[in-house]
Motif scaffolding. Structure first.
Motif, PDB file in Angstrom:
ATOM      1  N   PHE A  87       0.820  -1.219   0.000  1.00  0.00           N
ATOM      2  CA  PHE A  87       0.000   0.000   0.000  1.00  0.00           C
ATOM      3  C   PHE A  87       0.851   1.266   0.000  1.00  0.00           C
ATOM      4  CE2 PHE A  87      -2.584   3.094   2.663  1.00  0.00           C
ATOM      5  CZ  PHE A  87      -3.283   3.584   1.576  1.00  0.00           C
ATOM      6  N   TRP A  88       1.609   1.498   1.061  1.00  0.00           N
ATOM      7  CA  TRP A  88       2.317   2.763   1.180  1.00  0.00           C
ATOM      8  C   TRP A  88       3.236   3.028  -0.005  1.00  0.00           C
ATOM      9  CZ3 TRP A  88       4.287   3.218   6.942  1.00  0.00           C
ATOM     10  CH2 TRP A  88       3.180   3.380   7.781  1.00  0.00           C
ATOM     11  N   ASN A  89       4.075   2.064  -0.358  1.00  0.00           N
ATOM     12  CA  ASN A  89       5.095   2.343  -1.374  1.00  0.00           C
ATOM     13  C   ASN A  89       4.520   2.563  -2.765  1.00  0.00           C
ATOM     14  OD1 ASN A  89       7.055   2.334   0.581  1.00  0.00           O
ATOM     15  ND2 ASN A  89       7.681   0.214   0.221  1.00  0.00           N
ATOM     16  N   PRO A  90       3.604   1.699  -3.256  1.00  0.00           N
ATOM     17  CA  PRO A  90       3.023   2.017  -4.571  1.00  0.00           C
ATOM     18  C   PRO A  90       2.220   3.315  -4.567  1.00  0.00           C
ATOM     19  CG  PRO A  90       1.980   0.077  -3.599  1.00  0.00           C
ATOM     20  CD  PRO A  90       3.180   0.384  -2.777  1.00  0.00           C
ATOM     21  N   VAL A  91       1.620   3.636  -3.427  1.00  0.00           N
ATOM     22  CA  VAL A  91       0.894   4.907  -3.326  1.00  0.00           C
ATOM     23  C   VAL A  91       1.865   6.075  -3.345  1.00  0.00           C
ATOM     24  CG1 VAL A  91      -0.391   6.360  -1.703  1.00  0.00           C
ATOM     25  CG2 VAL A  91      -1.203   4.060  -2.235  1.00  0.00           C
ATOM     26  N   GLU A  92       2.907   5.993  -2.540  1.00  0.00           N
ATOM     27  CA  GLU A  92       3.836   7.108  -2.414  1.00  0.00           C
ATOM     28  C   GLU A  92       4.587   7.391  -3.708  1.00  0.00           C
ATOM     29  OE1 GLU A  92       6.168   8.371   1.476  1.00  0.00           O
ATOM     30  OE2 GLU A  92       7.202   6.768   0.406  1.00  0.00           O
ATOM     31  N   LEU A  93       4.887   6.336  -4.485  1.00  0.00           N
ATOM     32  CA  LEU A  93       5.549   6.540  -5.776  1.00  0.00           C
ATOM     33  C   LEU A  93       4.805   7.583  -6.595  1.00  0.00           C
ATOM     34  CD1 LEU A  93       7.336   5.949  -8.252  1.00  0.00           C
ATOM     35  CD2 LEU A  93       5.891   3.938  -8.689  1.00  0.00           C
ATOM     36  N   HIS A  94       3.487   7.459  -6.656  1.00  0.00           N
ATOM     37  CA  HIS A  94       2.702   8.346  -7.517  1.00  0.00           C
ATOM     38  C   HIS A  94       2.136   9.549  -6.766  1.00  0.00           C
ATOM     39  CE1 HIS A  94       3.006   5.610 -10.893  1.00  0.00           C
ATOM     40  NE2 HIS A  94       2.740   4.620 -10.066  1.00  0.00           N
ATOM     41  N   ALA A  95       1.602   9.318  -5.575  1.00  0.00           N
ATOM     42  CA  ALA A  95       0.999  10.426  -4.833  1.00  0.00           C
ATOM     43  C   ALA A  95       2.048  11.375  -4.286  1.00  0.00           C
ATOM     44  CB  ALA A  95       0.128   9.892  -3.708  1.00  0.00           C
ATOM     45  N   GLY A  96       3.281  10.890  -4.109  1.00  0.00           N
ATOM     46  CA  GLY A  96       4.343  11.788  -3.674  1.00  0.00           C
ATOM     47  C   GLY A  96       4.663  12.837  -4.711  1.00  0.00           C
ATOM     48  N   THR A  97       4.479  12.494  -5.979  1.00  0.00           N
ATOM     49  CA  THR A  97       4.669  13.442  -7.069  1.00  0.00           C
ATOM     50  C   THR A  97       3.377  14.181  -7.386  1.00  0.00           C
ATOM     51  OG1 THR A  97       6.439  12.067  -8.019  1.00  0.00           O
ATOM     52  CG2 THR A  97       5.388  13.670  -9.489  1.00  0.00           C
TER      53      THR A  97
END
Length: 485
Positions: A450-460
């Motif tokens: 959850f966190w990592n695939p989300v953060e890849l895109h939502a972080g940008t």
């Protein structure tokens, strides 16, 4: 027809979690003949006919490949002859038809999936630039239309050629204008080696080097990264190694094992040492279907090399620091008889001019202050796609081994539709086995799935998951960050 295989167990696993499962690397198995007709209708018959005659289209459609002796003459690798599911018709259709995939996702235990190309990964290699332009534009429109009815569950991926920065920027802008939120950039470009091209132009295509865009390129790719930042698109990459010298002409497994990891490692090294993560702090980068082992090893190697190859550390190997009289005295006292008889030769070897230390070290584009900053410019910026049954995920979360007690950002990718997924319903089950087997904790699994695939895109792009099934959970994560339990 029932749509349940092993998936019911996956659904139960998902029900027991307090977070969604985001598939960072699903796939679509394109009906290539249908795409050809789409190309014919949207770009014209002439473009479609040229594409149908091209090598990438032949790779999709031909039922055979050249025999071993023909491949040996050009050292052409054994291709993947049997790559798509056939025994499980439902899974084959699931990977081909987004409507079917979306209808099965609850039973598969997956809340949201990003659908990377399969055949579409190869159109960026079309050598004809004009044809490539038309085909890439049409493909990106086509896959978006296929998934557009299901924005709450699926995201299509635009494929982006990188032959020149201008070409990449053009397609990035086109993809964003269409509505794409995910882009898959070409992972390298094979370029002629200048000396070979000048001396033997007829065979220059057989002697190429791989341009990974970060260092030693003929082009400045900063406009590409700047455009990604402007458009809030995380650059992601999904490619295998193109090294002709290291391939087998007869064994697919030989070619496949490690090939994607090798390509991604070369790219990540180039981006890091090229200072891209330093200059573009707002961007996250995704490396798909490659496992975490290479990234863990690369992080350790970069930290270790910085500690020994920074200019300050390289004082230990500075030729100007050598005390020649002291060295000769030790040789004379402890050398073997033969060496002692030739002290003049030894003295001449050590007394000759040596190249001085450079003015700047290999980290000059990154200029980290210390090892901790090496880690901070790598770990939260690089997201590493791992398949469900990949044991290297355990290494990614092993804080006792990774430098600085860090966790490499491994993320779950189903690889739905490809030969190594024999049952779509098993991918969540196999991923959860990492917890059941004690290789990672439930907290690690939350980060992985959850966190990592989300953060890849939502972080940008903080709005990436707006309107999706996981919007509320993502909002909570973005608010609390990694302090959440």
């Amino acid at each position: 027809m029932t749509t349940a295989t092993h998936a019911s167990r996956a659904a139960k696993i998902r029900e027991g979690l307090d977070h969604p499962i985001v598939d960072g690397d699903g796939h679509i198995l394109e009906l290539t003949t249908v795409f050809l007709e789409y190309l014919r209708e949207t770009a014209g018959a002439a473009v479609a006919d040229r594409f149908e005659a091209s090598a990438p289209y032949a790779r999709w459609s031909e039922p055979w490949r050249p025999d071993v002796e023909t491949r040996r003459r050009t050292w052409t690798g054994q291709a993947n002859l049997w790559g798509w599911p056939t025994l499980n018709t439902l899974d084959r259709a699931t990977a081909t038809l987004p409507r079917l995939y979306a209808s099965r996702m609850d039973d598969l235990g997956i809340d949201f999936s990003i659908l990377y190309p399969s055949a579409g990964l190869f159109i960026v290699n079309l050598p004809d630039a004009d044809l490539r332009e038309e085909v890439v534009r049409a493909y990106n429109r086509w896959v978006l239309e296929l998934s557009r009815p299901f924005p709450d569950r699926l995201a299509a991926v635009a494929t982006i050629p990188m032959h020149t920065p201008d070409e990449a920027v053009r397609h990035l802008r086109d993809a964003a204008a269409l509505g794409h939120k995910v882009v898959c950039l070409q992972g390298y470009v094979a370029r002629p080696i200048g000396d070979v091209a000048e001396r033997a132009p007829a065979v220059a295509e057989l002697a190429t080097r791989l341009d990974y865009f970060g260092i030693d390129s003929e082009y400045d790719y900063d406009p590409v990264w700047a455009t990604c930042a402007e458009l809030r698109l995380s650059p992601t990459f999904h490619s295998g190694s193109g090294l002709r010298a290291g391939r087998s002409v007869s064994n697919y497994t030989y070619n496949h094992v490690g090939s994607i990891a090798q390509a991604q490692e070369g790219l990540a090294k180039a981006l890091f040492l090229g200072g891209v993560t330093r200059r573009f702090p707002q961007l996250n980068f995704g490396f798909l279907e490659c496992g975490a082992a290479w990234a863990c090893s690369l992080l350790s190697d970069l930290v270790g090399h910085f500690q020994k190859r920074s200019l300050e550390a390289m004082a230990y190997v500075d030729p100007a620091k050598l005390d020649l009289p002291a060295l000769m005295s030790l040789i004379e006292e402890y050398g073997d008889d033969f060496t002692v008889r030739h002290l003049d030769r030894a003295r001449a070897f050590y007394d000759r001019p040596f190249e001085p230390l450079p003015d700047r070290d290999d980290f000059w584009l990154v200029h980290p202050r210390d090892a901790a900053e090496v880690i901070s410019l790598f770990v939260p910026r690089f997201y590493i796609g791992c398949e469900a049954d990949d044991p290297s995920v355990a290494w990614a979360f092993n804080t006792k081994v990774n430098p600085g007690g860090s966790k490499v950002r491994a993320m779950f990718g189903s690889d739905v539709g490809h030969w190594d997924v024999t049952d779509v319903g098993d991918v969540v089950v196999e991923a959860w086995e990492l917890v059941e087997d004690g290789l990672i904790t439930e907290g690690d699994f939350r980060e992985f799935a959850f966190w990592n695939p989300v953060e890849l895109h939502a972080g940008t792009n903080p709005d990436f998951f707006a309107g999706t099934r996981v919007e509320a959970d993502v909002a909570r994560f973005l608010t609390t960050g990694r302090t959440a339990t």
